[in-house]
Design a protein around this motif. Structure first.
Motif, PDB file in Angstrom:
ATOM      1  N   CYS A  12     -12.459 -50.549  21.076  1.00  0.00           N
ATOM      2  CA  CYS A  12     -13.998 -50.497  20.692  1.00  0.00           C
ATOM      3  C   CYS A  12     -14.100 -50.567  19.137  1.00  0.00           C
ATOM      4  CB  CYS A  12     -14.501 -49.151  21.081  1.00  0.00           C
ATOM      5  SG  CYS A  12     -14.680 -49.384  22.965  1.00  0.00           S
ATOM      6  N   ILE A  13     -13.139 -49.984  18.285  1.00  0.00           N
ATOM      7  CA  ILE A  13     -13.205 -50.143  17.019  1.00  0.00           C
ATOM      8  C   ILE A  13     -12.852 -51.485  16.329  1.00  0.00           C
ATOM      9  CG2 ILE A  13     -12.078 -49.330  14.846  1.00  0.00           C
ATOM     10  CD1 ILE A  13     -11.666 -46.563  16.065  1.00  0.00           C
ATOM     11  N   TYR A  14     -11.858 -52.012  17.261  1.00  0.00           N
ATOM     12  CA  TYR A  14     -11.551 -53.461  16.884  1.00  0.00           C
ATOM     13  C   TYR A  14     -12.703 -54.415  16.859  1.00  0.00           C
ATOM     14  CZ  TYR A  14      -8.807 -57.904  17.343  1.00  0.00           C
ATOM     15  OH  TYR A  14      -8.330 -59.144  16.999  1.00  0.00           O
ATOM     16  N   LYS A  15     -13.417 -54.369  18.199  1.00  0.00           N
ATOM     17  CA  LYS A  15     -14.584 -55.142  18.355  1.00  0.00           C
ATOM     18  C   LYS A  15     -15.828 -54.706  17.654  1.00  0.00           C
ATOM     19  CE  LYS A  15     -12.819 -57.981  21.538  1.00  0.00           C
ATOM     20  NZ  LYS A  15     -12.844 -59.258  21.313  1.00  0.00           N
ATOM     21  N   GLU A  16     -15.667 -53.805  16.808  1.00  0.00           N
ATOM     22  CA  GLU A  16     -16.896 -53.420  15.926  1.00  0.00           C
ATOM     23  C   GLU A  16     -17.983 -52.963  16.873  1.00  0.00           C
ATOM     24  OE1 GLU A  16     -17.331 -56.440  12.883  1.00  0.00           O
ATOM     25  OE2 GLU A  16     -15.537 -55.478  11.784  1.00  0.00           O
ATOM     26  N   LEU A  17     -18.102 -52.358  17.754  1.00  0.00           N
ATOM     27  CA  LEU A  17     -19.100 -52.083  18.601  1.00  0.00           C
ATOM     28  C   LEU A  17     -19.826 -50.955  18.271  1.00  0.00           C
ATOM     29  CD1 LEU A  17     -17.301 -52.183  22.200  1.00  0.00           C
ATOM     30  CD2 LEU A  17     -18.560 -54.034  21.059  1.00  0.00           C
ATOM     31  N   PRO A  18     -21.202 -50.821  18.333  1.00  0.00           N
ATOM     32  CA  PRO A  18     -21.932 -49.617  17.886  1.00  0.00           C
ATOM     33  C   PRO A  18     -21.491 -48.222  18.334  1.00  0.00           C
ATOM     34  CG  PRO A  18     -22.985 -50.667  19.439  1.00  0.00           C
ATOM     35  CD  PRO A  18     -21.998 -51.618  19.416  1.00  0.00           C
ATOM     36  N   PHE A  19     -21.485 -47.286  17.426  1.00  0.00           N
ATOM     37  CA  PHE A  19     -20.970 -45.963  17.646  1.00  0.00           C
ATOM     38  C   PHE A  19     -21.818 -45.305  18.832  1.00  0.00           C
ATOM     39  CE2 PHE A  19     -20.480 -41.316  17.224  1.00  0.00           C
ATOM     40  CZ  PHE A  19     -19.301 -41.299  17.005  1.00  0.00           C
ATOM     41  N   SER A  20     -23.124 -45.675  19.194  1.00  0.00           N
ATOM     42  CA  SER A  20     -23.321 -45.202  20.478  1.00  0.00           C
ATOM     43  C   SER A  20     -22.803 -45.615  21.676  1.00  0.00           C
ATOM     44  CB  SER A  20     -24.847 -45.521  20.472  1.00  0.00           C
ATOM     45  OG  SER A  20     -25.040 -46.604  20.538  1.00  0.00           O
TER      46      SER A  20
ATOM     47  N   LEU B 159      -3.754 -60.949  21.540  1.00  0.00           N
ATOM     48  CA  LEU B 159      -3.344 -61.210  22.925  1.00  0.00           C
ATOM     49  C   LEU B 159      -3.196 -59.822  23.438  1.00  0.00           C
ATOM     50  CD1 LEU B 159      -2.009 -64.635  22.929  1.00  0.00           C
ATOM     51  CD2 LEU B 159      -4.307 -64.053  23.784  1.00  0.00           C
ATOM     52  N   LEU B 160      -2.188 -59.034  22.734  1.00  0.00           N
ATOM     53  CA  LEU B 160      -1.474 -57.986  22.987  1.00  0.00           C
ATOM     54  C   LEU B 160      -2.346 -56.953  23.222  1.00  0.00           C
ATOM     55  CD1 LEU B 160       0.962 -56.053  24.027  1.00  0.00           C
ATOM     56  CD2 LEU B 160       1.387 -55.532  21.352  1.00  0.00           C
ATOM     57  N   PHE B 161      -3.687 -56.824  22.365  1.00  0.00           N
ATOM     58  CA  PHE B 161      -4.732 -55.893  22.457  1.00  0.00           C
ATOM     59  C   PHE B 161      -5.557 -56.279  23.706  1.00  0.00           C
ATOM     60  CE2 PHE B 161      -6.694 -53.739  18.559  1.00  0.00           C
ATOM     61  CZ  PHE B 161      -6.836 -52.367  19.532  1.00  0.00           C
ATOM     62  N   GLU B 162      -5.651 -57.636  24.051  1.00  0.00           N
ATOM     63  CA  GLU B 162      -6.430 -57.590  25.301  1.00  0.00           C
ATOM     64  C   GLU B 162      -5.867 -57.236  26.268  1.00  0.00           C
ATOM     65  OE1 GLU B 162      -9.525 -58.790  25.253  1.00  0.00           O
ATOM     66  OE2 GLU B 162      -9.754 -59.222  23.263  1.00  0.00           O
ATOM     67  N   ALA B 163      -4.541 -57.412  26.296  1.00  0.00           N
ATOM     68  CA  ALA B 163      -3.632 -57.260  27.599  1.00  0.00           C
ATOM     69  C   ALA B 163      -3.401 -55.506  27.730  1.00  0.00           C
ATOM     70  CB  ALA B 163      -2.130 -57.596  27.331  1.00  0.00           C
TER      71      ALA B 163
ATOM     72  N   ALA C   7       0.641 -44.766  18.032  1.00  0.00           N
ATOM     73  CA  ALA C   7      -0.809 -44.528  17.980  1.00  0.00           C
ATOM     74  C   ALA C   7      -1.722 -45.052  16.772  1.00  0.00           C
ATOM     75  CB  ALA C   7      -1.410 -43.041  18.486  1.00  0.00           C
ATOM     76  N   PRO C   8      -1.116 -44.989  15.467  1.00  0.00           N
ATOM     77  CA  PRO C   8      -1.722 -45.021  14.315  1.00  0.00           C
ATOM     78  C   PRO C   8      -1.720 -46.724  14.314  1.00  0.00           C
ATOM     79  CG  PRO C   8      -0.072 -43.349  13.785  1.00  0.00           C
ATOM     80  CD  PRO C   8      -0.003 -43.833  15.414  1.00  0.00           C
ATOM     81  N   THR C   9      -0.798 -47.345  14.560  1.00  0.00           N
ATOM     82  CA  THR C   9      -0.966 -48.894  14.649  1.00  0.00           C
ATOM     83  C   THR C   9      -1.775 -49.297  15.471  1.00  0.00           C
ATOM     84  OG1 THR C   9       1.585 -48.943  14.162  1.00  0.00           O
ATOM     85  CG2 THR C   9       0.545 -50.986  14.752  1.00  0.00           C
ATOM     86  N   VAL C  10      -1.855 -48.860  16.624  1.00  0.00           N
ATOM     87  CA  VAL C  10      -2.932 -49.230  17.849  1.00  0.00           C
ATOM     88  C   VAL C  10      -4.235 -48.996  17.365  1.00  0.00           C
ATOM     89  CG1 VAL C  10      -3.731 -49.071  20.035  1.00  0.00           C
ATOM     90  CG2 VAL C  10      -1.394 -49.231  19.680  1.00  0.00           C
ATOM     91  N   LEU C  11      -4.529 -47.881  16.700  1.00  0.00           N
ATOM     92  CA  LEU C  11      -6.054 -47.465  16.379  1.00  0.00           C
ATOM     93  C   LEU C  11      -6.404 -48.376  15.020  1.00  0.00           C
ATOM     94  CD1 LEU C  11      -5.570 -43.610  16.668  1.00  0.00           C
ATOM     95  CD2 LEU C  11      -7.354 -45.154  17.899  1.00  0.00           C
ATOM     96  N   ALA C  12      -5.357 -48.722  14.350  1.00  0.00           N
ATOM     97  CA  ALA C  12      -5.744 -49.350  13.278  1.00  0.00           C
ATOM     98  C   ALA C  12      -6.022 -50.941  13.459  1.00  0.00           C
ATOM     99  CB  ALA C  12      -4.670 -49.414  12.143  1.00  0.00           C
ATOM    100  N   GLY C  13      -5.514 -51.277  14.486  1.00  0.00           N
ATOM    101  CA  GLY C  13      -5.755 -52.642  15.270  1.00  0.00           C
ATOM    102  C   GLY C  13      -4.776 -53.851  14.572  1.00  0.00           C
ATOM    103  N   LYS C  14      -3.477 -53.075  14.048  1.00  0.00           N
ATOM    104  CA  LYS C  14      -2.827 -54.088  13.576  1.00  0.00           C
ATOM    105  C   LYS C  14      -1.365 -54.447  14.629  1.00  0.00           C
ATOM    106  CE  LYS C  14      -2.975 -51.679   9.073  1.00  0.00           C
ATOM    107  NZ  LYS C  14      -2.357 -51.093   8.051  1.00  0.00           N
ATOM    108  N   ILE C  15      -2.213 -55.048  15.583  1.00  0.00           N
ATOM    109  CA  ILE C  15      -1.355 -55.371  16.801  1.00  0.00           C
ATOM    110  C   ILE C  15      -1.758 -56.800  17.040  1.00  0.00           C
ATOM    111  CG2 ILE C  15      -0.324 -53.302  17.577  1.00  0.00           C
ATOM    112  CD1 ILE C  15      -2.430 -53.488  19.945  1.00  0.00           C
ATOM    113  N   ASP C  16      -1.001 -57.795  17.855  1.00  0.00           N
ATOM    114  CA  ASP C  16      -1.519 -59.049  17.971  1.00  0.00           C
ATOM    115  C   ASP C  16      -2.653 -59.120  18.889  1.00  0.00           C
ATOM    116  OD1 ASP C  16      -0.473 -62.032  18.286  1.00  0.00           O
ATOM    117  OD2 ASP C  16      -1.160 -61.467  20.201  1.00  0.00           O
TER     118      ASP C  16
END
Length: 239
Positions: free
Chosen positions: A81-89, A141-145, A130-139
């Protein structure tokens, strides 16, 4: 007039003219307000479960793997959700649920000592990745998977607990209030997601949450009422 992403001009304008707000104006407003209510309510969702474990100093009837998988599921969902920049609500509750889930797992570990080597390995792996995933620093395609797999993760988090309850004919230290709040939150999110034209994958997650939490709630009611009846029967025999 716009507050926290909520457009009040439509509703206020209709009321000032002496008219009831139209459906196209009212439903999005209700959806936004309900979304923020879910976020606020999520701050206390797991507190009853945490307090029950701490007060009783027991994790009887709780599936450790189930709560660990829940942490993984919340982490992936929040990161996406953070990676997709969705609204906080639209996803804010995930942040509070993750924090509480981590505290709960910590309590379960504390009252399950000594911990096995495999448990320590799982904990170290989580805090390393977890920090790497939460920061969105992964591929991407892997994120979508990963996000696509979250439904299987949450389902896998609930099935062991449901099976353990069924096998033991007891729900141990499970909190009915926490399950009820999870159930209600998922029901509310079905409405808010429909108003936001969310993809089908999001609805699948909510329906899984409704089904699994509803099942656990039913087990709590069934087995605890049965337990009270058994105690009454034993009491009569003794007297």
């Amino acid at each position: 007039m716009d507050y926290l992403g909520i457009d009040l001009s439509c509703a206020i304008g209709s009321l000032q003219n002496g008219d009831f707000p139209a459906k196209d104006c009212l439903l999005p407003l209700i959806s936004k307000l309900l979304g923020y209510f879910v976020v606020l309510a999520s701050m206390t969702v797991k507190l009853p479960q945490i307090m029950k474990v701490v007060d009783n100093k027991s994790v009887k009837g709780l599936s450790v793997v189930a709560f660990e998988l829940e942490v993984v599921g919340y982490t992936i969902s929040l990161a996406y959700c953070i990676y997709k920049e969705l609204p906080f609500s639209a996803f804010g509750e995930l942040a509070f649920l993750l924090i509480q889930a981590l505290i709960l797992v910590g309590c379960i570990y504390y009252f399950s000592r000594p911990l096995s080597v495999s448990t320590w390995v799982r904990a170290v792996l989580y805090f390393a990745l977890a920090p790497t995933v939460l920061a969105g620093k992964i591929d991407p395609l892997l994120f979508e998977a990963l996000y696509a797999s979250k439904h299987l993760i949450f389902l896998s988090a609930r099935i062991p607990q449901i099976w353990k309850n069924f096998r033991n004919k007891s729900t141990g230290q499970l909190s009915f209030l926490t399950c009820f709040m999870n159930f209600s939150g998922a029901m509310a999110r079905v409405f808010t997601s429909y108003q936001a034209n969310a993809p089908l994958s999001m609805f699948m997650g909510f329906f899984i949450a409704i089904f699994t939490n509803g099942t656990i709630m039913s087990q709590i009611i069934l087995y605890r009422s049965k337990g009270k009846q058994d105690k009454q029967v034993k009491g009569k025999k003794i007297s």
